[in-house]
Design a protein around this motif. Structure first.
Motif, mmCIF file in Angstrom:
data_model
loop_
_atom_site.group_PDB
_atom_site.id
_atom_site.type_symbol
_atom_site.label_atom_id
_atom_site.label_comp_id
_atom_site.label_asym_id
_atom_site.label_seq_id
_atom_site.Cartn_x
_atom_site.Cartn_y
_atom_site.Cartn_z
ATOM 1 N N GLU A 280 75.121 74.287 40.168
ATOM 2 C CA GLU A 280 73.598 74.561 39.942
ATOM 3 C C GLU A 280 73.472 75.530 38.940
ATOM 4 O O GLU A 280 73.968 76.749 38.981
ATOM 5 N N GLY A 281 72.621 75.342 37.951
ATOM 6 C CA GLY A 281 72.374 76.290 36.683
ATOM 7 C C GLY A 281 73.721 76.444 35.985
ATOM 8 O O GLY A 281 73.530 77.343 34.793
ATOM 9 N N CYS A 282 74.611 75.908 35.996
ATOM 10 C CA CYS A 282 75.890 75.887 35.092
ATOM 11 C C CYS A 282 75.893 74.797 34.241
ATOM 12 O O CYS A 282 75.358 74.005 34.207
ATOM 13 N N GLY A 283 76.596 75.235 32.766
ATOM 14 C CA GLY A 283 76.431 74.212 31.862
ATOM 15 C C GLY A 283 77.772 73.293 32.000
ATOM 16 O O GLY A 283 78.580 73.555 32.763
ATOM 17 N N TYR A 284 77.720 72.151 31.145
ATOM 18 C CA TYR A 284 78.855 71.317 31.258
ATOM 19 C C TYR A 284 80.103 71.856 30.824
ATOM 20 O O TYR A 284 81.139 71.475 31.492
ATOM 21 N N GLY A 285 80.046 72.828 29.969
ATOM 22 C CA GLY A 285 81.510 73.560 29.470
ATOM 23 C C GLY A 285 82.161 74.060 30.682
ATOM 24 O O GLY A 285 83.558 73.831 31.033
#
Ligand code: TYM
Length: 327
Positions: free
Chosen positions: A262-267
């Protein structure tokens, strides 16, 4: 004890779809069931194969079976063409099949692409697959989703023949499908199934890929522009596919992975998926190297063919007698 049967075609580039959809189940099932796993070389000649390559791929798949954890002391592992019963039963079943039902198979429609003339082996292929399964009085067939229609045809044939002779000539088998691994999609195009033959190598992760190739394929996998890690097959097929792969390799539920990112980017998510995948495949690659040219492998296949032939011969006697074949 239930009888389990399944097979993989020896056509090279065995990938994580094959593993997460099928091979992983093969291993799970071998402790509690009587398992028979086949390298279906006769299926692969539906399209022309270079003979030397085919020989190599047969042994590659056999070694992969053992590298992912199949134990020849627990499971019977053998090569289809070494058991004549497959071709024999296939003919008997062909004579109980209809051209209508065979022409409705999606794989036939895809591969023949509406051409007036297509290789006849592609047309009758599902009957050979039904023969593989029915030859061993199979209860359970662990496969990926793309084989569902073929399993249905196999069941129809078994029921049709049982009804015709009013007795249980064949066991009617059930397919077994994984929750997250049953349909792994191509990394470069999540609308297409991950396949052994797609021209772009970054569309798949092969089981023997080096960490560098795994990283390249995952980091360049097609996603979307929304930026949230959420399972939604319709709107977000790329991320949903990566979530399925993550879940199947890690054993975590998709919902738990969504929460974790949650809240993290795809990278960041992709980077962790690279690690999860590399860690899962490293022992397979290592074991493959040890086993591929070993006597253990050829001994296992010889022993497997003997065991498979013993079962197959009994079934064929029963089938020929039922149909009134021979003297
Ligand atoms: P094959 O060799 O194409 O694939 C081997 C197994 O891998 C599964 N699979 C996948 N699972 C998830 N995602 C994917 N992208 C994916 N691609 C492939 C397949 O469903 C299969 O379980 N006709 C079969 C071989 C066969 C067989 C049989 C299987 C011949 N006779 C009897 C079971 C029982 C085939 O071509 O699989």
């Amino acid at each position: 004890m239930k009888r389990v049967f399944s097979g993989v075609q020896p056509t090279g580039n065995i990938h994580i779809g094959n593993y997460l959809g099928a091979l992983k189940q093969f291993v799970e099932l071998q402790d509690e069931n009587e398992c028979i796993y086949c390298i279906v070389d006769m299926h692969s000649i539906t399209l022309p194969q270079e003979p030397k390559e085919l020989k190599k791929h047969i042994l590659d798949v056999a070694a992969l079976y053992m590298a992912v954890g199949l134990d020849p002391k627990k499971s019977t592992i053998f090569v289809q063409s070494q058991v004549p019963g497959h071709a024999q039963l296939s003919w008997v079943l062909t004579c109980s099949s209809y051209t209508g039902e065979l022409s409705r198979m999606t794989q036939f429609k895809d591969k023949s692409k509406g051409k007036e003339s297509a290789p006849a082996g592609i047309f009758t292929y599902p009957v050979l697959m039904a023969a593989d399964i029915l030859l061993y009085d199979t209860d359970i067939v662990p496969v990926g989703n793309d084989q569902k229609q073929h399993i249905e045809l196999c069941r129809d044939l078994a029921i049709r023949i049982n009804n015709r002779f009013d007795k249980k000539v064949f066991v009617v088998p059930d397919g077994r499908f994984m929750k997250s691994g049953a349909r792994i999609m191509a990394l470069d195009d999540p609308s297409a199934k991950m396949s052994k033959s797609a021209p772009n190598p970054k569309s798949r992760i092969s089981l023997l890929d080096e960490p560098g190739a795994i990283k390249k394929a995952i980091m360049s996998a097609t996603t979307d522009s929304e930026g949230t890690i959420r399972f939604d097959l319709e709107e977000k097929p790329g991320i949903s596919n990566l979530l399925n792969i993550y879940s199947a390799f890690s054993g975590l539920a998709v919902e738990d992975i969504e929460k974790k990112y949650e809240g993290c980017g795809y990278g960041a998510f992709k980077k962790d998926l690279v690690e999860v995948t590399v860690d899962a495949l490293a022992p397979i690659r290592e074991r493959f190297g040890e086993i591929r040219n070993s006597k253990e492998l050829t001994d296992a296949l010889k022993d497997g063919a003997e065991k498979a032939n013993a079962i197959s011969e009994k079934t064929m006697q029963r089938v020929y007698k039922t149909f009134g074949l021979g003297i």
